[in-house]
Design a protein around this motif. Sequence first.
Motif, PDB file in Angstrom:
ATOM      1  N   VAL A  14      22.565 -34.583 -28.752  1.00  0.00           N
ATOM      2  CA  VAL A  14      23.412 -35.518 -29.903  1.00  0.00           C
ATOM      3  C   VAL A  14      21.713 -36.610 -30.188  1.00  0.00           C
ATOM      4  N   LEU A  15      21.481 -36.507 -31.245  1.00  0.00           N
ATOM      5  CA  LEU A  15      20.002 -37.031 -31.335  1.00  0.00           C
ATOM      6  C   LEU A  15      20.360 -38.083 -32.143  1.00  0.00           C
ATOM      7  N   ASP A  16      20.655 -40.005 -31.955  1.00  0.00           N
ATOM      8  CA  ASP A  16      20.538 -41.130 -32.987  1.00  0.00           C
ATOM      9  C   ASP A  16      22.375 -40.561 -33.535  1.00  0.00           C
ATOM     10  N   LEU A  85      10.830 -33.526 -38.188  1.00  0.00           N
ATOM     11  CA  LEU A  85      11.911 -34.222 -37.789  1.00  0.00           C
ATOM     12  C   LEU A  85      12.665 -36.031 -37.906  1.00  0.00           C
ATOM     13  N   GLU A  86      12.219 -36.652 -38.906  1.00  0.00           N
ATOM     14  CA  GLU A  86      12.756 -37.754 -38.863  1.00  0.00           C
ATOM     15  C   GLU A  86      14.071 -38.048 -39.263  1.00  0.00           C
TER      16      GLU A  86
END
Length: 86
Positions: A14-16, A85-86
């Motif tokens: 889980v990223l941000d 990826l942003e």
Amino acid sequence: MLRFQHIPTTLDLVLDGLAVSMIHDSGARSGREARLHRRFPHAALVVFGHSHQPYDAVGAPGQRLFNPGSCTERRRAPARTFGWLE
């Protein structure tokens, strides 16, 4: 920082707040969207590789599928690529 004794077959993060799953080989192009959704139903984004072919599309149902391609071996791709990826 993640540290592994061995490289896992898949990785779920889980990223941000975004559920991300990673797998090296997504299998054949035919049926990829449904197959990745069955394998990672919780993921909003699935990052895969193996083919060295860049790919960025919305799969089933609304799941983002992303292959950054290859920055070293372009194989059949017209250029070397990488993903950001942003």
